[in-house]
Design a protein around this motif. Sequence first.
Motif, short mmCIF file in Angstrom:
data_model
loop_
_atom_site.label_atom_id
_atom_site.label_comp_id
_atom_site.label_asym_id
_atom_site.label_seq_id
_atom_site.Cartn_x
_atom_site.Cartn_y
_atom_site.Cartn_z
N GLU A 1 22.76 -13.82 10.86
CA GLU A 1 23.55 -12.83 9.86
C GLU A 1 23.69 -11.71 10.70
N TYR B 1 30.32 -11.96 9.52
CA TYR B 1 28.93 -12.17 8.97
C TYR B 1 28.33 -13.24 9.95
N CYS C 1 27.42 -9.49 1.37
CA CYS C 1 26.02 -8.65 1.34
C CYS C 1 26.44 -7.45 2.70
N CYS C 2 26.93 -8.45 4.32
CA CYS C 2 26.99 -7.69 5.46
C CYS C 2 28.31 -6.70 5.42
N CYS D 1 23.65 -7.53 8.30
CA CYS D 1 22.38 -7.87 8.07
C CYS D 1 21.00 -7.93 8.99
#
Length: 614
Positions: A343, A393, A412-413, A346
Motif C-alpha cells: 500500500e 494505491y 486513503c492513499c 500510506c
Amino acid sequence: MNRSRRQFMQTGALAAGSAIALRSRRAWSLASTDLAVTPPLSVFDYAQVQLLEGHLREQFDRNHDVFLHLSEDAMLKPFRERSGMPAPGPDMGGWYDNADDFNPPENFHAFIPGHSFGQYLSGLARAYAVTGDKATQEKVHRLVRGFGETVEPSGKFYVDYHLPAYTYDKTSCGLIDAHEFAKCPDALDVHWRATKAALPFLPEKALSRAEQRARPHKMVADTWDETYTLPENFFLAYLRSGKSEYSDLAKRFIEEDYFGPLAEGHNALVGEHAYSHVNALSSAMQSYLVLGDEKYLRAATNGLRMVHEQSYATGGWGPNEAFVEPGRGLLDESLGTTHASFETPCGAYGHFKITRYLLRVTRDSRYGDSMERVLLNTIAGATPTLADGTTFYYSDYNREAVKVHYRDKWPCCSGTFPQLTADYGISSYYKSADGIYVNLFVPSRVLWSQNSTQCTLTQTTAYPRENTSTLQVGLQRPESFTVCVRIPGWSSSKNSVSVNGKAIEAAIEPGKFLAIQRSWKDGDRIELEFDMPLRLEAIDEQNKDNVALVRGPLALFAVGNIPKRITRAQLLAARVAASSSDDWKVDTDKGAMTLRPFAAIMSEQYRLYNRVNA
Ligand SMILES: [Zn+2]
C-alpha cells in the motif's frame, strides 16, 4: 561562480531566512519540559528545507496544485450533510461521499464519508509551511472555519459511522497541522470541539481488530476501526496546545497488548493490518518521547526490525495489506497470488514517520537507509493523483505486474500522498547540537542558523542514477560546525568523500554517519562518491533462488521479454544501457534482457523477482 552571482544568491538566502523566522514563530511555545526525552536530532521547520528541481520536487508541486484547487464545498460536503446543513457543490466521489450504497466487498462507494479531509488539510498546511504561499494558507483557514461550523456537540456526524476513530484521527492531524504550520487561529478551538464530539463514539480503550470482531457489530466494516493509532496525534495535540486532557486521552488509547509483546521481542505483527500497525509504531515513539518509558522505544525498534525482516527488495511490505508469518515462504507465495503487494502512499508515509523518529533518537544511519529504499523504489514511482481523485494505491510485485490506478476515487492513499511529499524536505536533513545531518541525497537546499551565523547547504545530485552528490556550503562568515553524512550500509570500502577536492583522512564506514568537523567558509564543497555494487536479494529464506537485482539503493525490475533461463552470474554482470539512461541490460543465453527502476516504469509489464537457474 562569479562573486556578484554568489553574493546575490547569499542575499536571497538570507532574505528567505528572515521569512522563516517570522513563519516559524509559535503561538504555543513548546517547553522542553513537556517531553521526557529530547532526541539528539531535531527536524527543521518545513520552510528551512527546499527541494530543488527534480522528480521529488515535481511530485510535491503536483500534489500541492491538486489540493490547492480542490473544491472546498466538495471537501466539506459529507460534514455539512451529516450535520443537517445546506451542502452545495459537487460530490467528491469514491470513498469520500456520504451515501447509503456502501456494500463491501462489491461496492466501496461512500465507504468512509469525509475520511481524508484532515489529511488534505494537513498536506495543505505543510505545503504552506514549505512554500509560504498565501493562497494555500487562506484555503487552510477557510477549510478550518467551514469544518468548524459543522461540528456540533452531539457528534451527529458519527452516528452510524463505520470507522469513527479512523476519521477522527485524520481530522485531528489536519487541525493540529493547520494550527502549527498554517498559523490558523481557530484550529485548536475547533480541534477541542471536534474531539469532545467524537469521544462518545470511541471505545473505552484501543481495540485490536480481533477485539472488534468479538464485539457486537452491524457489518464487517464496523470491525475495521483504528483506535490503536490515536496516541501519536493526541500527544501532538497535547504538546501543541498544552491541554493535559489530550495527554490523558493519548495514554488511554496506547495499545499495551501490541507494544508489550513487541518490546519483549515477540512478533505481534503476524496477520495484522500492515499500514496501521506500522503507523501505530509512531504512537509508540510519541509515548516514549512524552512519557519516557523505554518499553515504547523497544517496541518501535523491534517492530520496525520485524517489518524489515519481511520486506520486499523495494523496502515495501504487507501483501494484501497484512503481515505474513515468517519462515513459511509466504512472501514468495504472494508473488503469484496478489497484485496488492504494498500500500504505497500510506505505507511510505508511515515508514517515513517511524524511520524519522528512530533516526532522531538513535542517530543510527540504517534508518536513513531504510527510508531511502522506500523512497526510491516505491513512492517515487507512484503515478500522480488526478483532480478527480484517481489515485495510485498498490505497488504490484506479482510475477506479471503492471502499474494501475486504484478502483475507487479518493482512497486513503490520496490523503497520505500530499502529506508525504510535503515531508520530503524535512526528512532529508536533521539538526544536531553542533551542526547538521545529511540523510537523503536529493537536489535540495537547507538553511539554518549555527551560533547565530546563517548557513546554507546546497545539494546537487543526479542520485541514484549517478553515484555522486555535491554539498556546497554558504556562509556569511567562517563558522565551525559538523556535517554528518549518511554513508549507506549497502556501499563498500570504495566510497570516497572529499572537501574542496582533498580526500578526507577519516575512515569512511558504510552503515554509519561520517562526521566532518571543521571551520567552514563560504563556497566550501563536500563531494561524495558511493560505490554502488550490484547484489541479489532473495525474496525469503525458503526461496533463495528467487531473487531481485539491486544496485545500491535501487531495485531493478525486468521488463520486456524475460527469458526462462537466467543465472546469478548473468544478473550480477548487468551493465547500464547507455549514459544518462535509467535502464540496465543483462546478457542471457537468449539475448539481452532490460531492467529499470520503479520510478522509470510506465504502463509496461514488469517483474521484480526472477528465479535463477544457477
Ligand atoms: Zn492507503
